[in-house]
Scaffold this motif. Structure first.
Motif, PDB file in Angstrom:
ATOM      1  N   GLY A 289     -10.688   0.745   7.803  1.00 41.02           N
ATOM      2  CA  GLY A 289     -11.669   0.992   7.977  1.00 41.02           C
ATOM      3  C   GLY A 289     -12.197   2.383   7.128  1.00 41.02           C
ATOM      4  O   GLY A 289     -13.298   2.863   7.837  1.00 41.02           O
ATOM      5  N   ALA A 290     -12.315   2.110   5.896  1.00 38.45           N
ATOM      6  CA  ALA A 290     -12.935   3.199   4.893  1.00 38.45           C
ATOM      7  C   ALA A 290     -14.775   2.932   5.206  1.00 38.45           C
ATOM      8  O   ALA A 290     -15.460   3.760   5.469  1.00 38.45           O
ATOM      9  N   SER A 291     -15.345   1.712   4.806  1.00 34.11           N
ATOM     10  CA  SER A 291     -16.695   0.944   5.015  1.00 34.11           C
ATOM     11  C   SER A 291     -16.864   0.947   7.029  1.00 34.11           C
ATOM     12  O   SER A 291     -17.895   1.816   5.975  1.00 34.11           O
ATOM     13  N   ALA A 292     -16.617   0.849   7.795  1.00 37.57           N
ATOM     14  CA  ALA A 292     -16.313   0.825   8.533  1.00 37.57           C
ATOM     15  C   ALA A 292     -16.260   2.622   9.036  1.00 37.57           C
ATOM     16  O   ALA A 292     -17.973   2.795   9.842  1.00 37.57           O
ATOM     17  N   VAL A 293     -16.255   3.230   8.326  1.00 42.56           N
ATOM     18  CA  VAL A 293     -16.575   5.028   8.981  1.00 42.56           C
ATOM     19  C   VAL A 293     -18.349   5.394   8.294  1.00 42.56           C
ATOM     20  O   VAL A 293     -19.154   5.832   8.772  1.00 42.56           O
ATOM     21  N   THR A 294     -18.509   4.643   7.286  1.00 42.56           N
ATOM     22  CA  THR A 294     -19.384   5.463   6.742  1.00 42.56           C
ATOM     23  C   THR A 294     -20.641   4.642   7.330  1.00 42.56           C
ATOM     24  O   THR A 294     -21.478   4.984   7.022  1.00 42.56           O
ATOM     25  N   LYS A 295     -20.511   3.151   8.078  1.00 40.85           N
ATOM     26  CA  LYS A 295     -21.513   2.306   8.591  1.00 40.85           C
ATOM     27  C   LYS A 295     -22.122   3.552   9.607  1.00 40.85           C
ATOM     28  O   LYS A 295     -22.328   3.831  10.546  1.00 40.85           O
ATOM     29  N   THR A 296     -20.982   3.495  10.201  1.00 43.57           N
ATOM     30  CA  THR A 296     -20.880   5.122  11.223  1.00 43.57           C
ATOM     31  C   THR A 296     -21.257   5.728  11.860  1.00 43.57           C
ATOM     32  O   THR A 296     -21.924   6.202  12.525  1.00 43.57           O
ATOM     33  N   LEU A 297     -21.250   6.703  10.302  1.00 48.75           N
ATOM     34  CA  LEU A 297     -21.808   7.490  10.422  1.00 48.75           C
ATOM     35  C   LEU A 297     -23.654   7.342   9.933  1.00 48.75           C
ATOM     36  O   LEU A 297     -24.149   8.614  10.731  1.00 48.75           O
ATOM     37  N   PHE A 298     -24.006   6.320   9.671  1.00 53.49           N
ATOM     38  CA  PHE A 298     -25.274   6.603   8.927  1.00 53.49           C
ATOM     39  C   PHE A 298     -26.073   5.794  11.165  1.00 53.49           C
ATOM     40  O   PHE A 298     -26.564   5.437  10.404  1.00 53.49           O
ATOM     41  N   GLY A 299     -25.486   5.104  11.947  1.00 53.47           N
ATOM     42  CA  GLY A 299     -25.809   4.925  13.377  1.00 53.47           C
ATOM     43  C   GLY A 299     -25.920   3.426  13.485  1.00 53.47           C
ATOM     44  O   GLY A 299     -26.600   2.749  13.985  1.00 53.47           O
ATOM     45  N   LEU A 300     -24.995   2.725  12.556  1.00 47.17           N
ATOM     46  CA  LEU A 300     -24.792   1.411  12.557  1.00 47.17           C
ATOM     47  C   LEU A 300     -23.996   0.811  13.322  1.00 47.17           C
ATOM     48  O   LEU A 300     -23.747  -0.794  13.604  1.00 47.17           O
ATOM     49  N   CYS A 301     -22.315   1.129  14.095  1.00 49.67           N
ATOM     50  CA  CYS A 301     -21.622   0.353  14.731  1.00 49.67           C
ATOM     51  C   CYS A 301     -21.754   1.279  16.093  1.00 49.67           C
ATOM     52  O   CYS A 301     -20.333   1.463  16.458  1.00 49.67           O
ATOM     53  N   GLY A 302     -22.527   1.555  16.207  1.00 49.18           N
ATOM     54  CA  GLY A 302     -22.284   1.742  18.063  1.00 49.18           C
ATOM     55  C   GLY A 302     -21.465   3.161  18.001  1.00 49.18           C
ATOM     56  O   GLY A 302     -22.457   3.318  17.763  1.00 49.18           O
ATOM     57  N   HIS A 303     -21.111   3.357  19.151  1.00 50.31           N
ATOM     58  CA  HIS A 303     -21.368   4.398  20.179  1.00 50.31           C
ATOM     59  C   HIS A 303     -19.764   5.052  19.437  1.00 50.31           C
ATOM     60  O   HIS A 303     -18.618   4.640  20.287  1.00 50.31           O
ATOM     61  N   PRO A 304     -19.348   5.456  19.083  1.00 50.15           N
ATOM     62  CA  PRO A 304     -17.511   6.584  17.985  1.00 50.15           C
ATOM     63  C   PRO A 304     -17.956   7.740  19.559  1.00 50.15           C
ATOM     64  O   PRO A 304     -18.784   8.197  19.766  1.00 50.15           O
ATOM     65  N   THR A 305     -16.495   8.145  19.355  1.00 52.66           N
ATOM     66  CA  THR A 305     -16.255   9.525  19.716  1.00 52.66           C
ATOM     67  C   THR A 305     -15.471   9.893  18.402  1.00 52.66           C
ATOM     68  O   THR A 305     -15.021  10.263  17.824  1.00 52.66           O
ATOM     69  N   GLY A 306     -15.372  11.616  19.147  1.00 50.24           N
ATOM     70  CA  GLY A 306     -15.140  12.765  18.264  1.00 50.24           C
ATOM     71  C   GLY A 306     -16.312  13.199  18.430  1.00 50.24           C
ATOM     72  O   GLY A 306     -17.371  13.726  18.652  1.00 50.24           O
ATOM     73  N   GLU A 307     -16.262  13.953  17.196  1.00 54.42           N
ATOM     74  CA  GLU A 307     -17.756  15.006  16.634  1.00 54.42           C
ATOM     75  C   GLU A 307     -18.016  15.422  15.729  1.00 54.42           C
ATOM     76  O   GLU A 307     -17.158  15.354  13.992  1.00 54.42           O
ATOM     77  N   VAL A 308     -18.979  14.556  14.686  1.00 52.51           N
ATOM     78  CA  VAL A 308     -18.989  14.712  13.257  1.00 52.51           C
ATOM     79  C   VAL A 308     -20.968  16.362  13.612  1.00 52.51           C
ATOM     80  O   VAL A 308     -22.317  16.185  14.429  1.00 52.51           O
ATOM     81  N   VAL A 309     -20.870  16.599  13.283  1.00 53.11           N
ATOM     82  CA  VAL A 309     -21.751  17.897  12.345  1.00 53.11           C
ATOM     83  C   VAL A 309     -22.085  18.223  11.651  1.00 53.11           C
ATOM     84  O   VAL A 309     -21.166  17.158  10.190  1.00 53.11           O
ATOM     85  N   CYS A 310     -23.490  17.372  11.349  1.00 52.41           N
ATOM     86  CA  CYS A 310     -23.889  17.754   9.665  1.00 52.41           C
ATOM     87  C   CYS A 310     -25.574  18.974   9.476  1.00 52.41           C
ATOM     88  O   CYS A 310     -26.156  19.054  10.626  1.00 52.41           O
ATOM     89  N   GLY A 311     -24.807  20.281   8.958  1.00 52.18           N
ATOM     90  CA  GLY A 311     -25.892  21.099   8.792  1.00 52.18           C
ATOM     91  C   GLY A 311     -26.192  22.076  10.114  1.00 52.18           C
ATOM     92  O   GLY A 311     -26.688  22.450  10.025  1.00 52.18           O
ATOM     93  N   GLY A 312     -24.812  22.253  10.362  1.00 52.51           N
ATOM     94  CA  GLY A 312     -24.737  22.987  11.638  1.00 52.51           C
ATOM     95  C   GLY A 312     -25.289  22.379  12.792  1.00 52.51           C
ATOM     96  O   GLY A 312     -25.168  23.010  14.267  1.00 52.51           O
ATOM     97  N   ARG A 313     -25.885  21.411  13.357  1.00 51.42           N
ATOM     98  CA  ARG A 313     -25.979  20.503  14.334  1.00 51.42           C
ATOM     99  C   ARG A 313     -25.392  19.405  14.452  1.00 51.42           C
ATOM    100  O   ARG A 313     -25.148  19.000  13.988  1.00 51.42           O
TER     101      ARG A 313
END
Length: 499
Positions: free
Chosen positions: A292-316
């Protein structure tokens, strides 16, 4: 052991640049002979001459004591030389079986028609013999990179050659696949097959090689028995200077939280992953295949579809849709496979370096600021020490280490908050590794928050402030630098791992 292949006073020149200079070298029957050196040392050119891709400008080649001259790779293959190149050589739309026996297909007697039943059966028998569980009817494009690499290896060893050349064979492989490869190597040596082995992973060289030859700047520097090799002896020979520390000290202090991830999930790939990344921090991601490690990195960059959960970058709070969205929100990404996932091989270095910042830095009203673009790109090339004839060159004209520097340089330009690095030093030499590590530290010292995913444990332990360990799609541990050890990381990596 008697000599199987010999090069005598071989030289090769490209555009007035001498890439091999009077190299004389012998390879003995049944030995594993490792070639080491920095990127650009001449290793790839040497094996391309042996395999018939290039012809030497000067010097002679001997096979079993007889002079030979290969006009093309088919000549070399017919003479019993099989080559596994660093970059995967495949036809994506063809099946595994078709790729393995390409140009060697079994045919019905007296016709040009391929006997497809025999083709499939031969491929299946080969996989069983090699202990590989690969669907030979699958198309290559459907397979992950590591499996495609194993198919390449299977093709190379299937050719019943007397000499097998392996250029970075463990790149892209997981631990289980590496063990399968090493078993193949043992079997080949028992059959007295000569193996010419190129790797930047020194532990592989020390454990596998019967003899080691060092190349630097196109010259043969030394050849020595494998049992006499260690890093202290080899590295100065490879780079021509002492390397005091591969992992340089970093002066960055951890700042405010930049990236907050809460309960991030993506189907069966990973679930409920939560962590925080701070300004100036290098955060390691560790895990076995499908952890799951590599899948998380790719997901954070928008390469793996639409995840659930919350991601906040720079307060946004982010709605991750695609890479363009991630880049706009300050997330940059260096993929694990530079040639197929990162670089534009048909474009020059200028385009490759500035591709990630055209909107923000180099254009106004859809008009490019060419002079500024060129000056910024030139500065990146100088800063990273990219060995090139100029910005007009294409990436495929550069060595692997310089290609990786170009890809890293893309994200040095511009204003980013988070940089995700996947296997940042895969397939590069120890000198280039040291330079890349210095640049990673420099970026962290400037306040960039960095995620580093690597399958090289010493890299994670040497570079990261913390290491997050993944297993079976779950985050199983968060280890600070002072507590992280190879044994502890492996323990948590195996916690939910199913073989």
């Amino acid at each position: 052991m008697r000599d199987v292949f010999e090069l005598k006073e071989v030289s090769k020149v490209f555009s007035h640049n001498t890439v091999l200079d009077d190299v004389s070298l012998t390879f003995k029957r049944g030995e594993l002979h490792a070639l080491v050196g920095e990127n650009g040392a001449g290793k790839s050119t040497l094996i391309k001459i042996i395999s018939g891709v290039y012809r030497a400008d000067r010097g002679r080649l001997f096979l079993n004591g007889e002079p030979v001259q290969f006009m093309n790779p088919s000549d070399a293959q017919a003479a019993g030389i099989s080559t596994l190149f660093q970059e995967i050589q495949e036809i994506p739309e063809m099946t595994v079986a078709e790729n393995i026996f390409l140009r060697r297909e079994p045919r019905y007697p007296g016709t040009f028609l391929v006997d497809r039943k025999k083709l499939r059966q031969s491929a299946k028998e080969l996989m069983e013999r090699l202990g590989l569980k690969i669907d030979t009817s699958a198309k290559m494009r459907e397979l992950p990179v590591s499996t495609r690499k194993m198919v390449e290896i299977a093709r190379a060893v299937s050719q019943k050659a007397s000499v097998v050349i392996m250029d970075e064979p463990t790149a892209n492989l997981n631990a289980e696949e590496m063990q399968a490869l090493f078993q193949m190597i043992d079997d080949l040596k028992k059959e007295e097959v000569t193996i010419i082995y190129i790797s930047h992973r020194m532990n592989e060289v020390f454990s596998l090689a019967d003899r080691v030859s060092v190349l630097r700047d196109g010259k043969l520097i030394a050849t020595m028995p494998g049992e006499e090799c260690n890093e202290e002896r080899l590295i100065p020979l490879m780079i021509g200077r002492e390397l005091n520390s591969l992992y340089p000290a970093r002066n960055a202090s951890r700042g405010d939280a930049v990236l907050k991830v809460k309960d991030l999930s993506l189907g069966e790939h990973f679930g409920n992953v939560s962590f925080t990344l701070h300004k100036g921090e290098v955060l390691g991601f560790a895990g076995l295949e499908a952890s799951g490690a590599s899948a998380v990195t790719k997901t954070l960059f928008g390469l793996c579809g639409h995840p659930t959960g919350e991601v906040v970058c720079g307060g946004r709070k982010l709605n991750i849709k695609n890479p363009a969205e991630s880049i706009r929100n300050g997330i940059a990404f260096l993929p694990e496979d530079r040639k197929t996932q990162g670089l534009f091989l048909n474009q020059n270095l200028l385009t490759n370096i500035t591709a990630g910042a055209l909107d923000s830095l180099f254009s106004k009203r859809a008009i490019l600021h060419n002079r500024f673009e060129r000056s910024q790109s030139g500065e990146v090339v100088r800063r990273l020490g990219v060995k090139t004839q100029g910005l007009h060159e294409h990436p495929d004209e550069l060595s692997g280490g310089n290609q990786q520097k170009v890809l890293l340089g893309r994200w040095i330009i511009g204003s980013h908050k988070v940089l995700i690095l996947e296997e940042p030093t895969r397939g590069v030499d120890v000198g280039a590794k040291s330079e890349i590590y210095r640049q990673i530290n420099s970026l962290a010292e400037q306040g960039l928050a960095i995620i580093l995913f690597s399958t090289e444990m010493p890299e994670l332990l040497g570079m990261c402030d913390r290491v997050l360990v993944f297993s079976g799609g779950a985050l199983t541990a968060s280890l600070p630098k002072e507590e992280a050890t190879q044994e502890l990381v492996l323990k948590y990596a195996l916690e939910r791992h199913v073989s």
